[in-house]
Design a protein around this motif. Structure first.
Motif, PDB file in Angstrom:
ATOM      1  N   SER A  76       0.821  -1.223   0.000  1.00  0.00           N
ATOM      2  CA  SER A  76       0.000   0.000   0.000  1.00  0.00           C
ATOM      3  C   SER A  76       0.855   1.272   0.000  1.00  0.00           C
ATOM      4  O   SER A  76       0.355   2.352  -0.258  1.00  0.00           O
ATOM      5  N   ARG A  77       2.169   1.114   0.298  1.00  0.00           N
ATOM      6  CA  ARG A  77       3.044   2.294   0.240  1.00  0.00           C
ATOM      7  C   ARG A  77       3.790   2.348  -1.097  1.00  0.00           C
ATOM      8  O   ARG A  77       4.793   3.029  -1.237  1.00  0.00           O
ATOM      9  N   ASN A  78       3.294   1.576  -2.062  1.00  0.00           N
ATOM     10  CA  ASN A  78       3.848   1.559  -3.420  1.00  0.00           C
ATOM     11  C   ASN A  78       5.252   0.964  -3.491  1.00  0.00           C
ATOM     12  O   ASN A  78       6.021   1.261  -4.398  1.00  0.00           O
ATOM     13  N   LYS A  79       5.563   0.112  -2.500  1.00  0.00           N
ATOM     14  CA  LYS A  79       6.878  -0.544  -2.515  1.00  0.00           C
ATOM     15  C   LYS A  79       6.744  -1.848  -3.317  1.00  0.00           C
ATOM     16  O   LYS A  79       5.810  -2.629  -3.082  1.00  0.00           O
ATOM     17  N   MET A 200      -0.222  -4.701  -9.623  1.00  0.00           N
ATOM     18  CA  MET A 200      -1.194  -5.131  -8.596  1.00  0.00           C
ATOM     19  C   MET A 200      -0.802  -4.557  -7.241  1.00  0.00           C
ATOM     20  O   MET A 200       0.331  -4.760  -6.788  1.00  0.00           O
ATOM     21  N   THR A 201      -1.744  -3.883  -6.584  1.00  0.00           N
ATOM     22  CA  THR A 201      -1.448  -3.248  -5.299  1.00  0.00           C
ATOM     23  C   THR A 201      -2.306  -3.859  -4.185  1.00  0.00           C
ATOM     24  O   THR A 201      -3.537  -3.867  -4.287  1.00  0.00           O
ATOM     25  N   PHE A 202      -1.629  -4.386  -3.165  1.00  0.00           N
ATOM     26  CA  PHE A 202      -2.345  -4.780  -1.946  1.00  0.00           C
ATOM     27  C   PHE A 202      -2.559  -3.489  -1.167  1.00  0.00           C
ATOM     28  O   PHE A 202      -1.739  -3.098  -0.345  1.00  0.00           O
ATOM     29  N   ARG A 205      -6.901  -0.920   2.237  1.00  0.00           N
ATOM     30  CA  ARG A 205      -8.145  -1.606   2.581  1.00  0.00           C
ATOM     31  C   ARG A 205      -8.798  -2.351   1.413  1.00  0.00           C
ATOM     32  O   ARG A 205      -9.902  -2.870   1.554  1.00  0.00           O
ATOM     33  N   GLY A 206      -8.146  -2.355   0.289  1.00  0.00           N
ATOM     34  CA  GLY A 206      -8.697  -3.072  -0.865  1.00  0.00           C
ATOM     35  C   GLY A 206      -7.582  -3.376  -1.849  1.00  0.00           C
ATOM     36  O   GLY A 206      -6.521  -2.749  -1.826  1.00  0.00           O
ATOM     37  N   PHE A 207      -7.807  -4.358  -2.685  1.00  0.00           N
ATOM     38  CA  PHE A 207      -6.806  -4.781  -3.672  1.00  0.00           C
ATOM     39  C   PHE A 207      -7.138  -4.122  -5.001  1.00  0.00           C
ATOM     40  O   PHE A 207      -8.301  -4.074  -5.398  1.00  0.00           O
ATOM     41  N   PHE A 208      -6.135  -3.599  -5.706  1.00  0.00           N
ATOM     42  CA  PHE A 208      -6.390  -2.919  -6.976  1.00  0.00           C
ATOM     43  C   PHE A 208      -5.355  -3.354  -8.008  1.00  0.00           C
ATOM     44  O   PHE A 208      -4.163  -3.390  -7.718  1.00  0.00           O
ATOM     45  N   ARG A 252      -8.509   5.560  -0.666  1.00  0.00           N
ATOM     46  CA  ARG A 252      -8.100   6.969  -0.515  1.00  0.00           C
ATOM     47  C   ARG A 252      -6.649   7.117  -0.085  1.00  0.00           C
ATOM     48  O   ARG A 252      -6.013   8.116  -0.409  1.00  0.00           O
ATOM     49  N   ASN A 253      -6.079   6.147   0.626  1.00  0.00           N
ATOM     50  CA  ASN A 253      -4.673   6.281   1.030  1.00  0.00           C
ATOM     51  C   ASN A 253      -3.717   5.529   0.110  1.00  0.00           C
ATOM     52  O   ASN A 253      -2.523   5.438   0.381  1.00  0.00           O
ATOM     53  N   ASP A 254      -4.249   4.943  -0.933  1.00  0.00           N
ATOM     54  CA  ASP A 254      -3.392   4.159  -1.836  1.00  0.00           C
ATOM     55  C   ASP A 254      -2.802   5.051  -2.939  1.00  0.00           C
ATOM     56  O   ASP A 254      -3.349   6.099  -3.252  1.00  0.00           O
ATOM     57  N   PRO A 255      -1.659   4.596  -3.507  1.00  0.00           N
ATOM     58  CA  PRO A 255      -0.943   5.461  -4.464  1.00  0.00           C
ATOM     59  C   PRO A 255      -1.692   5.659  -5.784  1.00  0.00           C
ATOM     60  O   PRO A 255      -2.442   4.785  -6.218  1.00  0.00           O
ATOM     61  N   GLU A 256      -1.438   6.786  -6.427  1.00  0.00           N
ATOM     62  CA  GLU A 256      -1.928   7.007  -7.797  1.00  0.00           C
ATOM     63  C   GLU A 256      -1.195   6.052  -8.733  1.00  0.00           C
ATOM     64  O   GLU A 256      -0.098   5.598  -8.398  1.00  0.00           O
ATOM     65  N   PRO A 257      -1.774   5.665  -9.851  1.00  0.00           N
ATOM     66  CA  PRO A 257      -2.944   6.281 -10.494  1.00  0.00           C
ATOM     67  C   PRO A 257      -4.273   5.634 -10.101  1.00  0.00           C
ATOM     68  O   PRO A 257      -5.222   5.674 -10.885  1.00  0.00           O
ATOM     69  N   ILE A 258      -4.336   5.046  -8.885  1.00  0.00           N
ATOM     70  CA  ILE A 258      -5.553   4.291  -8.557  1.00  0.00           C
ATOM     71  C   ILE A 258      -6.779   5.205  -8.578  1.00  0.00           C
ATOM     72  O   ILE A 258      -7.769   4.934  -9.290  1.00  0.00           O
ATOM     73  N   ALA A 259      -6.719   6.307  -7.826  1.00  0.00           N
ATOM     74  CA  ALA A 259      -7.904   7.185  -7.773  1.00  0.00           C
ATOM     75  C   ALA A 259      -8.221   7.754  -9.158  1.00  0.00           C
ATOM     76  O   ALA A 259      -9.395   7.799  -9.574  1.00  0.00           O
ATOM     77  N   ALA A 260      -7.175   8.146  -9.899  1.00  0.00           N
ATOM     78  CA  ALA A 260      -7.408   8.719 -11.238  1.00  0.00           C
ATOM     79  C   ALA A 260      -8.057   7.695 -12.160  1.00  0.00           C
ATOM     80  O   ALA A 260      -8.931   8.029 -12.972  1.00  0.00           O
TER      81      ALA A 260
END
Ligand SMILES: Cc1cc2nc3c(=O)[nH]c(=O)nc-3n(C[C@H](O)[C@H](O)[C@H](O)COP(=O)(O)OP(=O)(O)OC[C@H]3O[C@@H](n4cnc5c(N)ncnc54)[C@H](O)[C@@H]3O)c2cc1C
Length: 395
Positions: A76-79, A200-202, A205-208, A252-260
């Motif tokens: 979730s910290r984009n690592k 793929m991002t863990f 609070r959700g997987f994207f 909301r706390n996950d890295p872009e470009p998820i929200a975009a």
């Protein structure tokens, strides 16, 4: 022999093409009123599935629009926490994992079946099946009052199979796995996105997950943990604006470009994720179930379509080589069941890793994820390496 095939999803037309190889003519009956070639999300198809698919249809025809199958994982910290590389899959397995639109896979198979003179009838929702033991005829009854007769019937009618419910009313029902999946496509002009892998991002609070298609479109999905099973009606009523808000809040706390990506979605689909961990019987008399109707798996390791394709070739081989249908169906189940059950369990386990109820568990999950990803990647070798040797005689 004449076969009745119920369902023109992925297993149905592939099954008809497999039966054609052994000179059994089929008619496919599909509940939907017409083709819906533009609809649906995308799915992964791996070497084990592609190696069967290319026996039915030229891969060039199917792979006109795709995203890569290589996967990079992030926390979730984009690592970056791991990678499943598929560069060596062609040399190892003969094909390479890709993501394609479900509608494209579906329509390519259906068109290949139609070109092979296999009739597809739409608007035929199966409501019951009757087997006449004296003359060996199976009769399918449809909601519009019509019937069809054949010497055998293959249930390719998916996870909520009516064939299964009619044959085995007491059989285990599909289990809700505690996760919802959303899927969408977007166009993102202001980001330079990687095109060589699925990202793929863990998330917190959700997987994207997202990937860029060869046409420059962003294909994405997310998983939401939700313990209570939502009704299909409630999900069908979901408005795009509400889904967008829900997803934006979750990530909301996950890295872009998820929200975009979520904001730019053309449309958003939402599904509850089910599986069928164990179905004791897959056949009765002259009727057999394949694909999701027999062994639906959660989508987390991208195997549902590939397993359905594998089934078609193995079942046709059993019908070709065993003296009667009952023996053929029994062998088919025994050849397939252990493999599909192991894959269903593996997919569940991966799905469970996406559920993070609190920060404490999240901390340990993130710590262990790199190891988990490495182990899971290694576990896919036996899945991808599966080959159906069509020329081998089973007896
Ligand atoms: C969100 C999601 C993501 C997925 N991702 C992947 C992935 O990445 N990789 C992968 O391999 N798999 C994935 N899958 C699973 C994959 O879609 C299925 O495993 C695959 O479609 C199974 O094929 P099938 O032919 O058995 O069933 P389906 O494709 O579901 O086809 C069943 C057909 O039967 C028809 N039908 C149903 N009832 C009747 C009836 N009573 N009478 C007549 N016709 C009927 C339906 O209309 C449908 O056309 C995913 C599934 C979901 C839900």
């Amino acid at each position: 022999m004449k076969a009745i095939i119920i369902g023109c999803g992925i297993a149905g037309p592939a099954m008809a093409l497999a039966l054609k190889k052994i000179d059994i003519q089929s008619v496919i009956y599909e509940a939907k009123p017409d083709t819906d070639d533009e609809k649906g999300a995308f799915l992964g198809i791996s070497p084990n599935g592609l190696n069967v698919l290319k026996q039915y249809v030229a891969l060039d025809e199917v792979l006109t629009e795709y995203t890569p199958g290589k996967i990079r994982f992030f926390n979730s910290r984009n690592k970056a926490i791991g990678v499943i590389d598929n560069a060596d899959q062609i040399s190892r397995y003969g094909s390479q994992t890709v993501q394609i639109k479900r509608s494209l896979l579906n329509s390519s198979l259906r068109k290949a079946a139609q070109r092979a003179d296999i009739r597809v009838e739409f608007g035929k929702y199966l409501v019951s099946v009757v087997q006449n033991e004296e003359n060996g005829i199976v009769t399918a009854h449809f909601a519009d009052g019509s019937t069809a007769e054949g010497d055998l019937l293959i249930g390719c009618d998916g996870i909520h199979s009516v064939v299964r419910q009619k044959l085995f009313p007491d059989a285990p029902k599909p289990e809700y796995t505690g996760l919802l999946s959303t899927a969408g496509t977007s166009n993102l002009a202001n980001f330079s996105l990687p095109t060589d892998a699925i990202h793929m991002t863990f998330g917190e609070r959700g997987f994207f997950a997202y990937a860029v298609s060869n046409h420059g479109e962003v294909w994405w999905f997310n998983n939401i943990a939700q313990t209570t099973e939502p009704s299909r009606q409630a999900l069908n009523r979901s408005e795009k604006a509400d889904l967008t808000e829900r997803l934006l809040a979750l990530h909301r706390n996950d890295p872009e470009p998820i929200a975009a990506t979520i904001r730019a979605a053309h449309s958003i689909e939402i599904y509850p994720i089910y599986d069928i961990p164990f179905l004791p019987e897959w056949h009765q008399g002259r009727i057999c179930l394949i694909g999701d109707a027999a062994h639906a798996t959660a989508p987390h390791i991208g195997q549902g379509a590939s397993l359905a394709l594998e089934d078609t070739l193995v079942l046709a081989q059993c019908i070709r080589d065993f003296a009667d249908l009952s023996t053929a169906f029994t062998h088919f189940q025994s050849l397939r069941q252990a493999r599909v059950q192991a894959i269903i369990q593996q997919a569940r386990k991966v799905g469970d890793s996406k559920t993070v109820p609190n920060r404490f568990q999240q901390f340990f999950r993130d710590l262990l994820l790199p190891l988990f990803v490495r182990l899971e990647a290694r576990k896919m070798e036996w899945v991808y390496g599966y080959q159906v040797d069509w020329h081998r005689k089973l007896v």
